[in-house]
Design a protein around this motif. Sequence first.
Motif, PDB file in Angstrom:
ATOM      1  N   TRP A   1       0.831  -1.210   0.000  1.00 14.34           N
ATOM      2  CA  TRP A   1       0.000   0.000   0.000  1.00 14.34           C
ATOM      3  C   TRP A   1       0.863   1.255   0.000  1.00 14.34           C
ATOM      4  O   TRP A   1       0.618   2.191  -0.756  1.00 14.34           O
ATOM      5  N   ARG A   2       1.896   1.279   0.856  1.00 12.21           N
ATOM      6  CA  ARG A   2       2.749   2.467   0.945  1.00 12.21           C
ATOM      7  C   ARG A   2       3.521   2.676  -0.351  1.00 12.21           C
ATOM      8  O   ARG A   2       3.657   3.822  -0.826  1.00 12.21           O
ATOM      9  N   VAL A   3       4.002   1.593  -0.945  1.00 16.80           N
ATOM     10  CA  VAL A   3       4.754   1.709  -2.190  1.00 16.80           C
ATOM     11  C   VAL A   3       3.837   2.182  -3.322  1.00 16.80           C
ATOM     12  O   VAL A   3       4.232   3.023  -4.139  1.00 16.80           O
ATOM     13  N   ARG A   4       2.603   1.661  -3.366  1.00 18.25           N
ATOM     14  CA  ARG A   4       1.670   2.108  -4.405  1.00 18.25           C
ATOM     15  C   ARG A   4       1.326   3.582  -4.224  1.00 18.25           C
ATOM     16  O   ARG A   4       1.239   4.339  -5.199  1.00 18.25           O
ATOM     17  N   LYS A   5       1.111   4.022  -2.968  1.00 18.21           N
ATOM     18  CA  LYS A   5       0.830   5.436  -2.712  1.00 18.21           C
ATOM     19  C   LYS A   5       1.993   6.306  -3.189  1.00 18.21           C
ATOM     20  O   LYS A   5       1.774   7.374  -3.771  1.00 18.21           O
ATOM     21  N   ALA A   6       3.220   5.856  -2.921  1.00 15.77           N
ATOM     22  CA  ALA A   6       4.383   6.618  -3.360  1.00 15.77           C
ATOM     23  C   ALA A   6       4.477   6.633  -4.881  1.00 15.77           C
ATOM     24  O   ALA A   6       4.882   7.641  -5.476  1.00 15.77           O
ATOM     25  N   ASP A   7       4.100   5.539  -5.531  1.00 13.82           N
ATOM     26  CA  ASP A   7       4.085   5.491  -6.991  1.00 13.82           C
ATOM     27  C   ASP A   7       3.168   6.555  -7.579  1.00 13.82           C
ATOM     28  O   ASP A   7       3.449   7.136  -8.634  1.00 13.82           O
TER      29      ASP A   7
END
Length: 264
Positions: free
Chosen positions: A24-30
């Motif tokens: 989730w955090r990586v997708r948000k950063a993407d």
Amino acid sequence: MTNPWIIALSAIFLWWASTGLILWRVRKADLGGPDDHLWSVILGLPLLVGGVAGAHASAGQLTVGSVYSGFLSALAFWGWIELAFLSGIVTGPDRKPCPPNAPFPERIWRAVGSILWHEFALIAGLLALTHLTLDAPNPFSALTFATLFFARVSAKLNLFLGAPRINTEFLPKPLAHIASHFRKAPMTALLPLSIAALALATGWWAAQAANATSDAPFIGYLLLSVLTALALIEHLFMVVPIPDQKLWRWMLPEAPTVPTKQDT
């Protein structure tokens, strides 16, 4: 908590939830700005610090609480390294896609170069926790990290050599080139050997839990048995056509759709 069902379900939930939170955090950063991945890693530093501190604090005694603390500390330590990898901060010197027709030696060289710093970080973490718990009463932080480490090495080798099912849906933008190092193909001899080794390891940890004479080692070995069984299932997903990505897809933010000319 000494009920085996509660212990097993707790381990499964922690595996699912920690994986989901990182994705989730990586997708948000993407979907954010150019520095969001770096900020994810910086803001996630309490995982690293807390993991090391928790492993150090729990190593000196073998109690139910210290076993859970060691297990959670190893997951936190591991989680920060994985976050740093998926964010593209700790990867390797080679960030270019591998040419599709590259010879095997070149594929090896490029694949190693794409994850080299990440592997060094994992090895350093394993050595640090092993040193920390070498003569300590509670070895479970190191054993947890080692279980994750060897399962991940096995998965990477199988994805590189070839597997029938490879899921690249959750690869973030900084690691888009990593997919070029995977090989979708009939399974090699390594995959059934990996599955057999993980099945034996699961049984070994379970036997150690069954033979434990007190609650603390029983809980520790049972947690390791469940964690290894989850790694075994992940390897089976490389063969069995089950959409495992649905476990987390629903909780991840979707990229905004770009309207087509027909929509305007």
